[in-house]
Design a protein around this motif. Sequence first.
Motif, PDB file in Angstrom:
ATOM      1  N   ARG A 196      10.995 -24.518  23.606  1.00 42.84           N
ATOM      2  CA  ARG A 196      11.711 -25.712  24.094  1.00 42.84           C
ATOM      3  C   ARG A 196      10.782 -26.678  24.814  1.00 42.84           C
ATOM      4  O   ARG A 196      10.948 -27.895  24.751  1.00 42.84           O
ATOM      5  CB  ARG A 196      12.837 -25.260  25.022  1.00 42.84           C
ATOM      6  CG  ARG A 196      13.822 -26.325  25.420  1.00 42.84           C
ATOM      7  CD  ARG A 196      15.016 -25.733  26.146  1.00 42.84           C
ATOM      8  NE  ARG A 196      14.671 -25.071  27.413  1.00 42.84           N
ATOM      9  CZ  ARG A 196      14.748 -23.750  27.615  1.00 42.84           C
ATOM     10  NH1 ARG A 196      15.149 -22.949  26.646  1.00 42.84           N
ATOM     11  NH2 ARG A 196      14.433 -23.226  28.789  1.00 42.84           N
ATOM     12  N   ASN A 197       9.772 -26.109  25.514  1.00 39.98           N
ATOM     13  CA  ASN A 197       8.834 -26.923  26.307  1.00 39.98           C
ATOM     14  C   ASN A 197       7.405 -26.497  25.999  1.00 39.98           C
ATOM     15  O   ASN A 197       6.745 -25.857  26.819  1.00 39.98           O
ATOM     16  CB  ASN A 197       9.111 -26.760  27.807  1.00 39.98           C
ATOM     17  CG  ASN A 197      10.532 -27.127  28.180  1.00 39.98           C
ATOM     18  OD1 ASN A 197      10.923 -28.272  28.071  1.00 39.98           O
ATOM     19  ND2 ASN A 197      11.309 -26.146  28.631  1.00 39.98           N
ATOM     20  N   ASP A 200       4.693 -27.136  28.608  1.00 37.08           N
ATOM     21  CA  ASP A 200       5.042 -26.824  29.995  1.00 37.08           C
ATOM     22  C   ASP A 200       4.756 -25.366  30.342  1.00 37.08           C
ATOM     23  O   ASP A 200       5.394 -24.785  31.202  1.00 37.08           O
ATOM     24  CB  ASP A 200       6.529 -27.123  30.221  1.00 37.08           C
ATOM     25  CG  ASP A 200       6.848 -27.334  31.694  1.00 37.08           C
ATOM     26  OD1 ASP A 200       5.938 -27.725  32.447  1.00 37.08           O
ATOM     27  OD2 ASP A 200       7.999 -27.084  32.087  1.00 37.08           O
TER      28      ASP A 200
END
Length: 456
Positions: A196-197, A200
């Motif tokens: 999703r990231n 990150d």
Amino acid sequence: MIGRLILGASIISRRQLHVISRSETYIKPASPTPLNLKKYDLSYHDRMFPNLYISMILFYSNPQQLPSKTTMPNLLKNSLSKALSKYYPFAGRLRSAGSYVDCNDQGVQFYEARIACTLSEILKRAAAKEEQEGFGHLFPPGSVWANANVSDSCLVVVQLNHFSCGGIAIAVNFTHRTVDGSTLLSFLNYWASLSRNPSDEENLVHLHPHYVYELLPQSCNENVIATQASFPQKHWITMEVVFPNSKIAQLKANQERQDKRDGVVSDQKYTRNELVTALLYRCSVAAATSSNSGVYTNSVLFQTVDMRSLLDPPMPKTTVGNLFVLNHMPTGTMSEIMINSMVRQMRKAKMQLKGIKSMDEIEGVMPLVDKYSKTNHKMYFVSSICKFPFYDVMDFGWGRHVRATVVDAPFVNCFFMADTPSKDGIQVTVNLEEEDMKSFRADSELLAYASFKTES
């Protein structure tokens, strides 16, 4: 002529569940495992588990458009590769009859399949392992709760399924020798977060795994021989039953009134899990008694308990391994399976586990099961992932899933509990022998608070 038409429709219906195509590749860790971590000794409790795959599947009805040009398969593969750099044993292979993992970065199997049916057709079915009636074809052939070859098999196997309607399902197999349900969920959470990231990764430190050898080195005893066992061919029925929160609230109110009539002084403050667990056991034992011409059989309820928060000191939620135990509550009469009695036993058993210093102080799962099998107890097993934020964290970048479940179980008399997708109740996958299931499904006490999921 009519018979031929019916037969033809039946064949078409079965074909709709077929796999059109299936491709395979291996995903290796994004960074190599350091030399000093190449041997991962399994703990005593890990070695007590047969080398079987745990099977879980996540369904997504309308995956949202990805923001970048990357494709869904590539996004999953790249994030899985990153996840394996932290969960490095999962990319290795078991050695020495399954006593340790050779962290050789050989990778995990990743399949991609196209399924000739819609997602809605699949969601009508129970989480059984059969190819036609259940979810078996959504996993690589023969992998659902199958025995994995100790030296050659991948510890993790994934299959990305594409349905004709555009929906997808991510099916995963983990060998039980190295993980329990909590580890599986932690890994999926980390993998989904990376997907999703992708940029990150530095902010996901709180999701990084911890290993037992770092926290409880005494649990890794090289002299303990790993369990070698297999489970029988399936001879039971798998169904799903749902307990709405409103009905559970009724059950609680009715039980509190019953307690007052019986003169129960202490305020039980029943939880949803306790009530549903006790009722499932009560009704399944009653069903077995009915199947046995009314003769009560000595029975025992095994309830899985995650020890991570109960140990002293507590262990992180992301600790890898089999860190659960079985609370065991034997019963010999119908009076002992009253709900208030069962809840009292469950709480007492759990309290006795609080503050234990080491997993080595607790009897292993397989020896405990073996002990009760020798005394001819009918064994029932219940496990739960209720309250785990399942539908909030398993977003791989295209939205929430619409259903998630563990598929079937390797033995009979099992109950797997999870929150419903809308969190308005508890859904339970139930495994019972055919005759017991007939009585269980007709139990008026059960049907007062639950309903069975059936194909339409």
